[in-house]
Design an enzyme around this catalytic site. Structure first.
Site, PDB file in Angstrom:
ATOM      1  N   CYS A 113     -15.717  -1.662   7.474  1.00 43.71           N
ATOM      2  CA  CYS A 113     -15.065  -2.255   6.786  1.00 43.71           C
ATOM      3  C   CYS A 113     -14.577  -1.504   5.413  1.00 43.71           C
ATOM      4  O   CYS A 113     -13.611  -2.000   4.647  1.00 43.71           O
ATOM      5  CB  CYS A 113     -16.190  -3.400   6.098  1.00 43.71           C
ATOM      6  SG  CYS A 113     -16.871  -4.537   6.976  1.00 43.71           S
ATOM      7  N   HIS A 258     -13.777  -6.022  -0.273  1.00 40.09           N
ATOM      8  CA  HIS A 258     -13.856  -6.397   0.994  1.00 40.09           C
ATOM      9  C   HIS A 258     -14.399  -7.880   0.966  1.00 40.09           C
ATOM     10  O   HIS A 258     -15.391  -7.958   0.315  1.00 40.09           O
ATOM     11  CB  HIS A 258     -14.644  -5.270   1.703  1.00 40.09           C
ATOM     12  CG  HIS A 258     -15.262  -5.374   2.967  1.00 40.09           C
ATOM     13  ND1 HIS A 258     -14.374  -6.165   4.055  1.00 40.09           N
ATOM     14  CD2 HIS A 258     -16.269  -5.891   3.496  1.00 40.09           C
ATOM     15  CE1 HIS A 258     -15.013  -6.448   5.129  1.00 40.09           C
ATOM     16  NE2 HIS A 258     -16.391  -6.254   4.839  1.00 40.09           N
ATOM     17  N   ASN A 288     -14.696 -12.821   7.521  1.00 45.18           N
ATOM     18  CA  ASN A 288     -14.913 -11.043   7.273  1.00 45.18           C
ATOM     19  C   ASN A 288     -14.030 -10.490   8.301  1.00 45.18           C
ATOM     20  O   ASN A 288     -14.375 -10.497   9.605  1.00 45.18           O
ATOM     21  CB  ASN A 288     -16.197 -10.815   7.514  1.00 45.18           C
ATOM     22  CG  ASN A 288     -16.510  -9.225   7.233  1.00 45.18           C
ATOM     23  OD1 ASN A 288     -15.548  -8.442   7.106  1.00 45.18           O
ATOM     24  ND2 ASN A 288     -17.514  -8.929   6.712  1.00 45.18           N
TER      25      ASN A 288
HETATM   26  N1  ACO Z   1     -26.638 -20.758  11.670  1.00 39.20           N
HETATM   27  C1  ACO Z   1     -27.643 -21.307  11.603  1.00 39.20           C
HETATM   28  N2  ACO Z   1     -28.722 -20.626  11.448  1.00 39.20           N
HETATM   29  C2  ACO Z   1     -28.632 -19.342  11.545  1.00 39.20           C
HETATM   30  C3  ACO Z   1     -27.518 -18.745  11.638  1.00 39.20           C
HETATM   31  C4  ACO Z   1     -26.201 -19.546  11.808  1.00 39.20           C
HETATM   32  N3  ACO Z   1     -24.922 -19.044  12.011  1.00 39.20           N
HETATM   33  N4  ACO Z   1     -27.591 -17.454  11.631  1.00 39.20           N
HETATM   34  C5  ACO Z   1     -28.976 -17.236  11.482  1.00 39.20           C
HETATM   35  N5  ACO Z   1     -29.519 -18.121  11.490  1.00 39.20           N
HETATM   36  C6  ACO Z   1     -30.958 -18.514  11.286  1.00 39.20           C
HETATM   37  C7  ACO Z   1     -31.755 -17.175  11.421  1.00 39.20           C
HETATM   38  O1  ACO Z   1     -31.980 -17.169  13.001  1.00 39.20           O
HETATM   39  C8  ACO Z   1     -33.081 -17.614  10.938  1.00 39.20           C
HETATM   40  O2  ACO Z   1     -33.936 -18.489  11.398  1.00 39.20           O
HETATM   41  P1  ACO Z   1     -35.511 -18.371  11.335  1.00 39.20           P
HETATM   42  O3  ACO Z   1     -35.911 -18.614   9.848  1.00 39.20           O
HETATM   43  O4  ACO Z   1     -35.939 -19.716  12.222  1.00 39.20           O
HETATM   44  O5  ACO Z   1     -35.852 -17.374  11.938  1.00 39.20           O
HETATM   45  C9  ACO Z   1     -32.634 -18.159   9.423  1.00 39.20           C
HETATM   46  O6  ACO Z   1     -31.245 -18.711   9.699  1.00 39.20           O
HETATM   47  C10 ACO Z   1     -32.378 -17.281   8.376  1.00 39.20           C
HETATM   48  O7  ACO Z   1     -32.089 -17.917   7.140  1.00 39.20           O
HETATM   49  P2  ACO Z   1     -32.054 -17.223   5.899  1.00 39.20           P
HETATM   50  O8  ACO Z   1     -33.503 -16.705   5.480  1.00 39.20           O
HETATM   51  O9  ACO Z   1     -31.513 -18.294   5.004  1.00 39.20           O
HETATM   52  O10 ACO Z   1     -31.047 -16.138   6.058  1.00 39.20           O
HETATM   53  P3  ACO Z   1     -30.213 -15.171   4.785  1.00 39.20           P
HETATM   54  O11 ACO Z   1     -30.542 -16.046   3.645  1.00 39.20           O
HETATM   55  O12 ACO Z   1     -30.673 -13.840   4.970  1.00 39.20           O
HETATM   56  O13 ACO Z   1     -28.906 -15.256   5.232  1.00 39.20           O
HETATM   57  C11 ACO Z   1     -27.047 -13.723   5.917  1.00 39.20           C
HETATM   58  C12 ACO Z   1     -28.376 -14.816   6.540  1.00 39.20           C
HETATM   59  C13 ACO Z   1     -26.178 -14.969   5.653  1.00 39.20           C
HETATM   60  C14 ACO Z   1     -26.653 -12.926   7.480  1.00 39.20           C
HETATM   61  C15 ACO Z   1     -27.522 -12.898   4.921  1.00 39.20           C
HETATM   62  O14 ACO Z   1     -28.452 -11.868   5.145  1.00 39.20           O
HETATM   63  C16 ACO Z   1     -26.305 -12.382   4.384  1.00 39.20           C
HETATM   64  O15 ACO Z   1     -25.509 -12.596   3.826  1.00 39.20           O
HETATM   65  N6  ACO Z   1     -26.174 -10.735   4.673  1.00 39.20           N
HETATM   66  C17 ACO Z   1     -24.973 -10.094   4.542  1.00 39.20           C
HETATM   67  C18 ACO Z   1     -24.305 -10.069   5.766  1.00 39.20           C
HETATM   68  C19 ACO Z   1     -22.761  -9.826   5.589  1.00 39.20           C
HETATM   69  O16 ACO Z   1     -22.273 -10.482   4.893  1.00 39.20           O
HETATM   70  N7  ACO Z   1     -22.403  -9.106   6.566  1.00 39.20           N
HETATM   71  C20 ACO Z   1     -21.054  -8.975   6.659  1.00 39.20           C
HETATM   72  C21 ACO Z   1     -20.671  -7.725   7.443  1.00 39.20           C
HETATM   73  S1  ACO Z   1     -21.121  -6.271   6.622  1.00 39.20           S
HETATM   74  C22 ACO Z   1     -20.069  -6.207   5.549  1.00 39.20           C
HETATM   75  O17 ACO Z   1     -18.958  -6.648   5.783  1.00 39.20           O
HETATM   76  C23 ACO Z   1     -20.467  -5.438   4.256  1.00 39.20           C
END
Ligand code: ACO
Length: 331
Positions: A113, A258, A288
């Site tokens: 990224c 980004h 993204n």
């Molecule tokens: N749809 C539905 N449920 C989902 C999905 C989805 N697409 N993906 C994961 N889940 C579930 C998981 O399995 C988990 O379930 P569980 O609790 O039964 O185990 C649950 O959702 C997790 O939910 P939250 O705890 O609310 O997740 P969180 O708040 O941590 O959000 C996320 C997850 C969005 C990935 C967050 O950690 C985040 O924003 N991280 C940053 C990642 C990012 O933006 N990466 C981009 C690429 S890196 C870059 O470009 C910099």
């Protein structure tokens, strides 16, 4: 030593629009889950017949047209991508051929990224040193071909999209241009956001078929760790860009971050004590797009008249590696 300035911009995205409701059809997810955690409503996914180089070529032609430069003028090509058409050579070699460029230097940079800002920085150094006068800098991805589009890969699948953005940079003859760039990497955390294969590590290269069965040929992400690091590194590297140039937040017209995730941008704005109107966002439309996200956002912000001559802007990136980077620009 003359700094470089951006004289042309362009972007291209696949026609294929994938809305959150479309994802509900192919994996267990919901529009509500995706929007509240990322701000994404839809993204573009490349169809099988479209490669990263196709998007890169189209974006490059638009940037060349805006800058008013011909194939003959370009003396350097740098492409940021983690989804090149082939394992090697890079997309830059295809651009050299398909854009009918002279036999100039052309290479790819794999900094995820942060790649566009890395490429811009290297291009700027070539121009400052006199090695080049007109450089084509591209960020391009069709990375969604690599992702696991089942419930198993949903944490990643819902966030990513495809696209390409390009910039022409040329020797500046006034006080406008790229004022400074800052590049960083911390490899110890690489496994929080990575794709193992195809690679040369034991068990990855030799056992590719096994690796596919174990999902080792799709990106993997520890979302919480990525989030925690991103909201720390974005403000740091933005501040670094301002400090280097004696600028304060009041001097900055717009930050082009980004487009990782709208929640990350919100946390960054809060930490820096600024409103969300100071951070450009188009993630709701494209998701993204990794290396392409900054040049696409920069092009749209410019087309919308949000950047005018004399404005100070900052490009800021964070991504796999971890890598993070910024560029301070006087337009
Ligand atoms: N749809 C539905 N449920 C989902 C999905 C989805 N697409 N993906 C994961 N889940 C579930 C998981 O399995 C988990 O379930 P569980 O609790 O039964 O185990 C649950 O959702 C997790 O939910 P939250 O705890 O609310 O997740 P969180 O708040 O941590 O959000 C996320 C997850 C969005 C990935 C967050 O950690 C985040 O924003 N991280 C940053 C990642 C990012 O933006 N990466 C981009 C690429 S890196 C870059 O470009 C910099």
């Amino acid at each position: 030593m003359h700094k470089s300035k951006i004289t042309g911009l362009g972007f291209e995205v696949p026609e294929n629009v994938v809305k959150n409701a479309d994802l509900e059809e192919i994996m267990e997810t919901s529009d509500e889950w995706i929007q509240t955690r990322s701000g994404i409503k839809e993204r573009r996914w490349a169809t099988e017949d479209l490669a990263t180089s196709d998007l890169a070529i189209s974006a490059s032609k638009k940037a060349m047209e805006m800058a008013g430069v011909s194939s003959e003028d370009i003396d350097l090509v740098i492409v940021g991508t983690l989804s090149s058409d082939y394992f090697f050579p890079g997309v830059s070699a295809q651009l050299q051929d398909k854009l009918n460029l002279r036999n100039i230097a052309a290479f790819d940079i794999k900094a995820a990224c942060s790649a566009f800002v890395y490429c811009l920085s290297v291009g700027d150094q070539f121009i400052r040193s006199g090695m080049a006068k007109t450089a084509l800098i591209v960020g391009a991805e069709t990375q969604t071909k690599l992702i696991d589009k089942t419930t198993r890969g949903r944490d990643i699948a819902v966030l990513f999209g495809d696209g390409a953005g390009a910039a022409i940079i040329q020797t500046s003859d006034d006080d406008s241009g790229i004022l400074s760039t800052h590049l960083h990497c911390q490899g110890k955390d690489m496994k929080n956001l990575w794709m193992e294969g195809p690679g040369s590590a034991p068990g990855v290269w030799i056992h590719n078929k096994q690796a596919i069965a174990h999902g080792r040929l799709s990106p993997k992400m520890n979302g919480r760790e990525v989030f925690r690091n991103a909201v720390k590194r974005f403000p740091e590297v933005i501040q670094e860009a301002m400090d280097e140039n004696g600028l304060t937040m009041e001097d900055i017209k717009l930050i082009i971050p980004h487009q990782a995730n709208n929640r990350i941008s919100q946390a960054v704005a809060k930490r820096m004590g600024i409103g969300m109107d100071r951070l450009y966002s188009n993630i709701h439309k494209y998701g993204n797009t990794t290396a392409a996200s900054i040049p696409i956002a920069l092009t749209e912000a410019h087309q919308e008249g949000k950047i005018q001559k004399g404005d100070h802007i900052i490009l800021a990136a964070f991504g796999a590696g971890y890598t993070w980077a910024s560029a301070a620009i006087r337009w």
